[in-house]
Design an enzyme around this catalytic site. Structure first.
Site, PDB file in Angstrom:
ATOM      1  N   ILE A 165      68.589 -63.911 -36.406  1.00 47.57           N
ATOM      2  CA  ILE A 165      67.411 -63.495 -35.631  1.00 47.57           C
ATOM      3  C   ILE A 165      66.898 -64.634 -34.755  1.00 47.57           C
ATOM      4  O   ILE A 165      66.260 -64.403 -33.739  1.00 47.57           O
ATOM      5  CB  ILE A 165      66.270 -62.977 -36.548  1.00 47.57           C
ATOM      6  CG1 ILE A 165      65.706 -64.089 -37.426  1.00 47.57           C
ATOM      7  CG2 ILE A 165      66.727 -61.806 -37.400  1.00 47.57           C
ATOM      8  CD1 ILE A 165      64.381 -63.738 -38.070  1.00 47.57           C
ATOM      9  N   ASP A 200      68.440 -42.116 -18.205  1.00 46.84           N
ATOM     10  CA  ASP A 200      69.850 -41.695 -18.306  1.00 46.84           C
ATOM     11  C   ASP A 200      70.851 -42.830 -18.102  1.00 46.84           C
ATOM     12  O   ASP A 200      72.021 -42.681 -18.405  1.00 46.84           O
ATOM     13  CB  ASP A 200      70.174 -40.629 -17.241  1.00 46.84           C
ATOM     14  CG  ASP A 200      69.466 -39.320 -17.530  1.00 46.84           C
ATOM     15  OD1 ASP A 200      69.019 -39.146 -18.669  1.00 46.84           O
ATOM     16  OD2 ASP A 200      69.355 -38.486 -16.615  1.00 46.84           O
TER      17      ASP A 200
END
Length: 793
Positions: free
Chosen positions: A538, A174
């Site tokens: 990347i 959460d």
């Protein structure tokens, strides 16, 4: 490990060799709800503990196992934690424990620990589990006293075990714990949610449907908010900020407006704990019935449930948990009788230690603020990251009427430069929408500077970028062409289209391009405009930033492939895989990918190695094959050494390992550049682009004099990068000195300090600089006004 013998350095730094665990016992347990990445944390604690000479114990089934004792508390060996890095959940089990809440239960638990001389506890769980651990520590002396009086332990045992040290790591999907940017498991849960949303979007589009998705988060709306931001949802319900009264009309009006502009679908995300301003629960079914009744749209509900807790941990969660696990052991070794129980956590990109109870109290204050309907206060207490997410979501999802927009009369161009990277499209979408909201006219440049000098420039509207967040690659088109040879034509196009500011999303070429335009300002007035770069590559090799857009998606692709390869190697036994990664001369993907995939060795350009190192690595693997872990994983950055090629290393290992192990090689190639962007990259791209557009607006206003824009100072050609804990705009000309242009990498790279950590977890003796490791800090409440410098994703 390549270059495992650490060079002799000036001893201005603090090395952890001075911290010995000899004679100490550390126990690790997971408690409360499970979260992906807990196993990576357990593995790091066990291996770091054994490495420093301590005894390490597993406590199975959380606090229940501590109370029950017996076989639930077992000594861990190095091999015990092999192959668990890629497994979701927790392999040592977790349970909600009523017994530990009673005094008798805690007395039994203390007895079980004292019998094994365990005085160091590492607890991985949520705020409930950590509060329990703190209470246990506070009662420790009186519990020992009681055990002594009952004759269950003797005076000597009481003396030996007089202090209990506790370090917590927060494992909770959460992300509901204050003081930490990300809890272990949150990023993986977001991966699950976004995979589902991406899949649902295609079916929703086919049938022109509205989907209501319910995600976890009983008291915290983080998952709902970030997934809404990452998929461009039309509406989101979170417990911290209930919708204004009359939301039903507002939402239905917005949904029908979106359809009338040609969209074929709507996505609404509901956190399971969402309520309205009166505290009435807002359920996904209620929202569905409302849409059907008011608008007649074909609407479906999908409740994600426990899917969000499952699956393999993401690369981010593995790195986070491994760094936290090592940090937790260091914190336990350094603890004294008067240090408070602490949690180790990550703020921005940096490990920190925070007093456990300060974090718990602040977390409880959020709930109190929500109960008292002080919703702005609840959002503020959640922290900078949460606040940023909410304001960015509001900025991007609510289109103002043209009459409400400020009229700036500025034209801003946005473009991609360099190789494609996941997250570029999310950044462009965000820039276009924030730009329009700020009153600018936005222009899209196709195919980088090549398209620029050819005049491939056109206005781009709010609706043109709908659905872009989840798309990989570069929808605008991108090229590596630098502007240097075409300055005349580029200046001419700037005049034709009256471009007043430029936002470039790209990698090292983007940095070089803006540097060239900056230098050319002396000859071309057209380039005297605000220019900003968002690093997207990347390779993560752009100076001025710890992280680039696209690197997280690429890491996940590498780690996923390594997991599959390890599985194949486990089946055949005695097999070593040599894997080549991209990155140019930058070893970031190889190093961090190696840490997340559990590699034995990683070869990179930044850490030179010779034939003796290769020999030592082969011998290390030969030793490993004698244990129960009969497989090896070796990563090699594509440019780490021009002579020690992937083929050379493969042949050397094959020859030297003959009769002990066989080898296979794998070149990952362009799969590292493709794929849908990870939640992190979508979110990071969205937030940095919004921040960059706000900077452009400010700089335009400051440099508008005499009816035109004229900006020629260093500060008006910047790169927006993440540095440790903050996002900073840095003039490109100042970054020039920090750059190795021959090898296209920054001269100093923060992630090199993760290499010793990777070596330790692969059982190499090495030197580990802990001067940068977390010092105990305090949870900050009142933050300076410019809290938008936060980088938390």
């Amino acid at each position: 490990m390549a270059g495992a013998s650490a060079p002799k350095r000036q001893d201005t730094r603090k090395f952890f060799e001075n911290l010995s665990g000899a004679g100490k016992s550390i126990a690790v347990l997971t408690s409360g709800g499970d979260a992906q990445g807990m196993n990576a944390a357990v593995r790091a604690v066990v291996r770091m503990g054994i490495y420093v000479g301590a005894k390490v114990y597993f406590i199975h089934e959380g606090y229940q196992g501590m109370v029950d004792g017996g076989d639930n508390i077992k000594e861990a060996k190095w091999e015990s934690v092999s192959s668990m890095l890629q497994v979701g959940g927790t392999v040592i089990g977790s349970a909600r424990c009523k017994d530990f809440r009673t005094h008798e239960g805690r007395l039994k638990a203390a007895h079980n620990l004292v019998q094994r001389d365990i005085t160091n506890l590492c607890v991985i769980g949520g705020d409930g589990s950590l509060t329990g651990a703190n209470l246990f520590r506070e009662e420790w002396s009186s519990l020992l006293e009681e055990l002594l009086q009952q004759g269950l332990i003797d005076e000597e045992a009481t003396q030996r075990n007089s202090e209990l040290h506790i370090v917590g790591m927060v494992g909770s999907i959460d992300n509901d714990f204050c003081g930490t940017d990300m809890t272990i498991g949150t990023d993986s849960a977001l991966h699950r949610i976004i995979e589902v949303v991406d899949a649902i979007m295609t079916t929703a589009q086919s049938h022109q449907r509205t989907f209501v998705l319910e995600v976890m988060g009983r008291h915290c709306g983080y998952l709902a908010l970030v997934s809404a931001l990452a998929c461009g949802a039309d509406w989101v319900f979170i417990p911290e900020m209930p919708p204004e009264d009359g939301w039903e009309d507002n939402m239905c009006q917005k949904l029908s407006e979106i359809r009338s502009r040609g969209s074929r679908l709507n996505i609404i995300i509901v956190a399971e704990g969402a309520t309205d301003r009166q505290g009435q629960h807002i359920t996904s079914d209620f929202v569905k019935d409302l849409v059907v009744r008011r608008l007649g749209f074909d609407t479906r509900v999908t409740i994600l449930g426990h899917v969000q807790r499952g699956g393999t941990p993401s690369a981010f969660d593995r790195i986070l948990a491994s760094r936290m696990g090592v940090e937790a052991v260091l914190a336990l070794l350094e603890a004294s009788a008067n240090t408070p129980a602490c949690v180790v956590s990550l703020v921005g990109n940096q490990a920190v230690r925070l007093p456990l109870m300060e974090c718990v109290q602040m977390t409880q204050e959020v709930q109190k603020a929500m109960d008292e309907k002080k919703f702005d206060e609840a959002v503020r207490l959640r922290g900078r990251s949460f606040e940023n997410n909410l304001s960015t979501y509001r900025l991007l999802s609510f289109r103002k009427a043209d009459s409400e927009l400020p009229n700036s009369s500025f034209n801003v161009a946005v473009m991609n430069v360099g190789a494609p990277a996941a997250g570029m499209n999310a950044a462009v979408r965000s820039a276009v929408r924030v730009g329009i909201t700020e009153g600018h006219k936005m222009f899209a440049v196709n195919d980088g500077f090549e398209g620029f000098y050819k005049g491939q420039i056109k206005e781009i509207k709010w609706g043109d970028v709908g659905g872009w967040t989840g798309q990989g690659g570069s929808l605008l088109g991108t090229k590596r062409t630098l502007p240097g040879k075409h300055l005349d034509k580029i200046a001419e196009q700037m005049r034709i289209h009256n471009i007043n500011a430029l936002l470039v999303v790209g990698g090292f070429e983007a940095f070089e391009s803006i540097l060239q335009l900056y230098v050319a300002r002396a000859d071309y007035e057209e380039f005297c405009i605000p220019m900003c770069i968002l690093p997207a590559t990347i390779s993560n090799n752009v100076p001025g930033t710890d992280l680039s857009l696209g690197a997280d998606t690429s890491l996940n692709a590498i780690v996923e492939t390594c997991d599959r390869i390890k599985q194949s190697a486990s089946g055949t036994k005695r097999r070593v895989f040599i894997i080549e990664t991209m990155g140019g001369y930058c070893g970031y993907l190889a190093t961090v990918g190696g840490l997340a995939a559990g590699a034995d060795t990683v070869y990179i350009y930044e850490e030179p190695f010779d034939i003796r190192d290769l020999q030592a690595n082969v011998e290390h693997l030969t030793e490993k094959m004698k244990t129960s872990i009969q497989r090896g994983l070796v990563l090699r950055n594509e440019n780490c050494n021009e002579n020690f090629t992937t083929d050379f290393i493969y042949q050397l290992y094959s020859e030297e390992g003959r009769g002990v192990f066989d080898c296979r090689k794998n070149i990952l190639g362009h799969m590292q550049q493709g794929g849908a962007p990870s939640p992190f990259d979508r979110n990071f791209g969205t937030k940095i682009a919004a921040k960059a557009m706000q900077w452009i607006t400010r700089t335009l206003k400051e440099s508008y004099k005499g009816g035109r824009v004229f900006a020629n100072s260093e500060e008006t050609a910047c790169l927006l990068g993440m540095r440790r804990r903050t996002l900073v705009f840095q003039p490109v000309v100042q970054l020039r000195d920090e750059t190795d242009f021959v090898h296209r990498i920054p001269k100093e790279q923060w992630w090199l300090k993760l290499r010793p950590l990777m070596k330790i977890l692969a059982k190499y003796k090495t030197s580990y600089d802990v001067s940068d490791s977390g010092q105990l800090e305090h949870v900050t409440r009142v933050r300076p006004k410019d809290s938008n410098t936060s980088t938390a994703i």
